[in-house]
Design a protein around this motif. Sequence first.
Motif, PDB file in Angstrom:
ATOM      1  N   ASP A   1     -11.005 -12.762  37.423  1.00 42.62           N
ATOM      2  CA  ASP A   1     -11.460 -12.143  38.541  1.00 42.62           C
ATOM      3  C   ASP A   1     -10.096 -11.334  38.968  1.00 42.62           C
ATOM      4  O   ASP A   1      -9.103 -11.610  39.419  1.00 42.62           O
ATOM      5  N   GLY A   2     -10.748  -9.870  39.381  1.00 41.49           N
ATOM      6  CA  GLY A   2      -9.616  -9.077  40.174  1.00 41.49           C
ATOM      7  C   GLY A   2      -9.082  -8.305  38.979  1.00 41.49           C
ATOM      8  O   GLY A   2      -8.203  -7.264  39.266  1.00 41.49           O
ATOM      9  N   GLN A   3      -9.037  -8.746  37.709  1.00 43.16           N
ATOM     10  CA  GLN A   3      -8.153  -7.987  36.655  1.00 43.16           C
ATOM     11  C   GLN A   3      -8.694  -6.667  36.385  1.00 43.16           C
ATOM     12  O   GLN A   3      -9.834  -6.658  36.242  1.00 43.16           O
ATOM     13  N   THR A   4      -7.649  -5.548  36.326  1.00 46.18           N
ATOM     14  CA  THR A   4      -8.256  -4.281  35.842  1.00 46.18           C
ATOM     15  C   THR A   4      -8.101  -4.044  34.254  1.00 46.18           C
ATOM     16  O   THR A   4      -6.641  -4.260  34.009  1.00 46.18           O
TER      17      THR A   4
ATOM     18  N   ALA B   1     -14.368  -6.923  25.215  1.00 48.52           N
ATOM     19  CA  ALA B   1     -13.904  -5.673  25.116  1.00 48.52           C
ATOM     20  C   ALA B   1     -14.902  -4.699  25.130  1.00 48.52           C
ATOM     21  O   ALA B   1     -14.895  -3.458  25.555  1.00 48.52           O
ATOM     22  N   ALA B   2     -16.057  -4.826  24.124  1.00 50.04           N
ATOM     23  CA  ALA B   2     -17.071  -3.782  23.982  1.00 50.04           C
ATOM     24  C   ALA B   2     -17.764  -3.662  25.301  1.00 50.04           C
ATOM     25  O   ALA B   2     -18.262  -2.594  25.627  1.00 50.04           O
ATOM     26  N   ILE B   3     -17.702  -4.683  26.219  1.00 51.71           N
ATOM     27  CA  ILE B   3     -18.738  -4.523  27.446  1.00 51.71           C
ATOM     28  C   ILE B   3     -17.581  -3.443  28.143  1.00 51.71           C
ATOM     29  O   ILE B   3     -18.109  -2.502  28.972  1.00 51.71           O
ATOM     30  N   LEU B   4     -16.290  -3.841  28.320  1.00 49.53           N
ATOM     31  CA  LEU B   4     -15.580  -3.052  29.053  1.00 49.53           C
ATOM     32  C   LEU B   4     -15.267  -1.639  28.615  1.00 49.53           C
ATOM     33  O   LEU B   4     -15.455  -0.521  29.558  1.00 49.53           O
TER      34      LEU B   4
ATOM     35  N   GLY C   1      -8.815   0.774  33.703  1.00 47.48           N
ATOM     36  CA  GLY C   1      -9.519   1.481  34.744  1.00 47.48           C
ATOM     37  C   GLY C   1     -10.880   0.490  35.359  1.00 47.48           C
ATOM     38  O   GLY C   1     -11.522   0.936  36.255  1.00 47.48           O
ATOM     39  N   VAL C   2     -11.065  -0.497  34.596  1.00 46.68           N
ATOM     40  CA  VAL C   2     -12.620  -1.260  34.837  1.00 46.68           C
ATOM     41  C   VAL C   2     -11.915  -2.387  35.342  1.00 46.68           C
ATOM     42  O   VAL C   2     -11.236  -3.254  34.929  1.00 46.68           O
ATOM     43  N   THR C   3     -12.205  -2.846  36.637  1.00 43.47           N
ATOM     44  CA  THR C   3     -11.941  -4.058  37.264  1.00 43.47           C
ATOM     45  C   THR C   3     -13.043  -5.116  37.205  1.00 43.47           C
ATOM     46  O   THR C   3     -14.120  -4.721  37.583  1.00 43.47           O
ATOM     47  N   ASP C   4     -12.621  -6.286  36.825  1.00 46.23           N
ATOM     48  CA  ASP C   4     -13.611  -7.188  36.746  1.00 46.23           C
ATOM     49  C   ASP C   4     -13.778  -7.872  38.305  1.00 46.23           C
ATOM     50  O   ASP C   4     -12.981  -8.204  38.858  1.00 46.23           O
ATOM     51  N   GLU C   5     -14.956  -7.965  38.444  1.00 48.83           N
ATOM     52  CA  GLU C   5     -15.536  -8.569  40.114  1.00 48.83           C
ATOM     53  C   GLU C   5     -16.210 -10.064  39.733  1.00 48.83           C
ATOM     54  O   GLU C   5     -16.694 -10.078  38.793  1.00 48.83           O
TER      55      GLU C   5
ATOM     56  N   MET D   1     -18.956   4.641  30.636  1.00 49.75           N
ATOM     57  CA  MET D   1     -20.246   5.425  31.500  1.00 49.75           C
ATOM     58  C   MET D   1     -20.004   5.596  32.768  1.00 49.75           C
ATOM     59  O   MET D   1     -20.558   6.006  33.454  1.00 49.75           O
ATOM     60  N   GLY D   2     -18.531   5.433  33.093  1.00 51.69           N
ATOM     61  CA  GLY D   2     -17.826   6.031  34.353  1.00 51.69           C
ATOM     62  C   GLY D   2     -17.930   4.863  35.413  1.00 51.69           C
ATOM     63  O   GLY D   2     -17.644   5.011  36.633  1.00 51.69           O
ATOM     64  N   CYS D   3     -17.960   3.421  34.893  1.00 52.50           N
ATOM     65  CA  CYS D   3     -17.944   2.480  35.882  1.00 52.50           C
ATOM     66  C   CYS D   3     -16.481   1.959  36.311  1.00 52.50           C
ATOM     67  O   CYS D   3     -15.674   2.209  35.497  1.00 52.50           O
ATOM     68  N   GLN D   4     -16.474   1.580  37.468  1.00 54.45           N
ATOM     69  CA  GLN D   4     -15.031   1.390  37.817  1.00 54.45           C
ATOM     70  C   GLN D   4     -15.041  -0.185  38.047  1.00 54.45           C
ATOM     71  O   GLN D   4     -13.822  -1.020  37.913  1.00 54.45           O
ATOM     72  N   ARG D   5     -16.225  -1.027  37.911  1.00 55.16           N
ATOM     73  CA  ARG D   5     -16.289  -2.331  38.287  1.00 55.16           C
ATOM     74  C   ARG D   5     -17.196  -2.885  37.298  1.00 55.16           C
ATOM     75  O   ARG D   5     -18.447  -2.421  36.851  1.00 55.16           O
ATOM     76  N   VAL D   6     -17.008  -4.269  36.961  1.00 57.39           N
ATOM     77  CA  VAL D   6     -18.187  -5.062  36.149  1.00 57.39           C
ATOM     78  C   VAL D   6     -18.375  -6.430  36.672  1.00 57.39           C
ATOM     79  O   VAL D   6     -16.964  -6.913  37.288  1.00 57.39           O
ATOM     80  N   PHE D   7     -19.243  -6.999  36.684  1.00 58.71           N
ATOM     81  CA  PHE D   7     -19.537  -8.353  37.316  1.00 58.71           C
ATOM     82  C   PHE D   7     -19.654  -9.297  36.261  1.00 58.71           C
ATOM     83  O   PHE D   7     -20.681  -9.024  35.537  1.00 58.71           O
ATOM     84  N   THR D   8     -18.705 -10.118  36.274  1.00 58.36           N
ATOM     85  CA  THR D   8     -18.774 -11.158  34.915  1.00 58.36           C
ATOM     86  C   THR D   8     -18.412 -12.745  35.404  1.00 58.36           C
ATOM     87  O   THR D   8     -17.923 -12.707  36.527  1.00 58.36           O
ATOM     88  N   GLU D   9     -18.528 -13.342  34.491  1.00 60.77           N
ATOM     89  CA  GLU D   9     -18.004 -14.794  34.812  1.00 60.77           C
ATOM     90  C   GLU D   9     -17.033 -15.099  33.895  1.00 60.77           C
ATOM     91  O   GLU D   9     -16.301 -16.273  33.853  1.00 60.77           O
TER      92      GLU D   9
END
Length: 82
Positions: A39-42, A18-21, A45-49, A27-35
């Motif tokens: 996947d694909g959950q928003t 939650a802190a990362i999101l 407003g921030v979508t996990d890729e 910071m205005g990011c729309q996507r984060v890349f995680t394991e």
Amino acid sequence: FRAAIRLQQQYALSYWDAAILAAAKQMGCQRVFTEDLQDGQTYDGVTDEPIRESTTVIYCRLFETDLALPAPKTSCPSSALA
């Protein structure tokens, strides 16, 4: 801190996810890349890729710039640096 707690409660996440999101959103990011996230959950407003080879290509391109990122653990494909 409060935004992370809100995301943690709203989406049943670990505090650290939650802190990362929350930081990404701030910071205005729309996507984060995680394991770790779905996947694909928003989330607010921030979508996990998902992390895939294309993520490695993006990272390698960033590494070749002056962003002071640590060297990637794997070798960068030559196509990433073109």
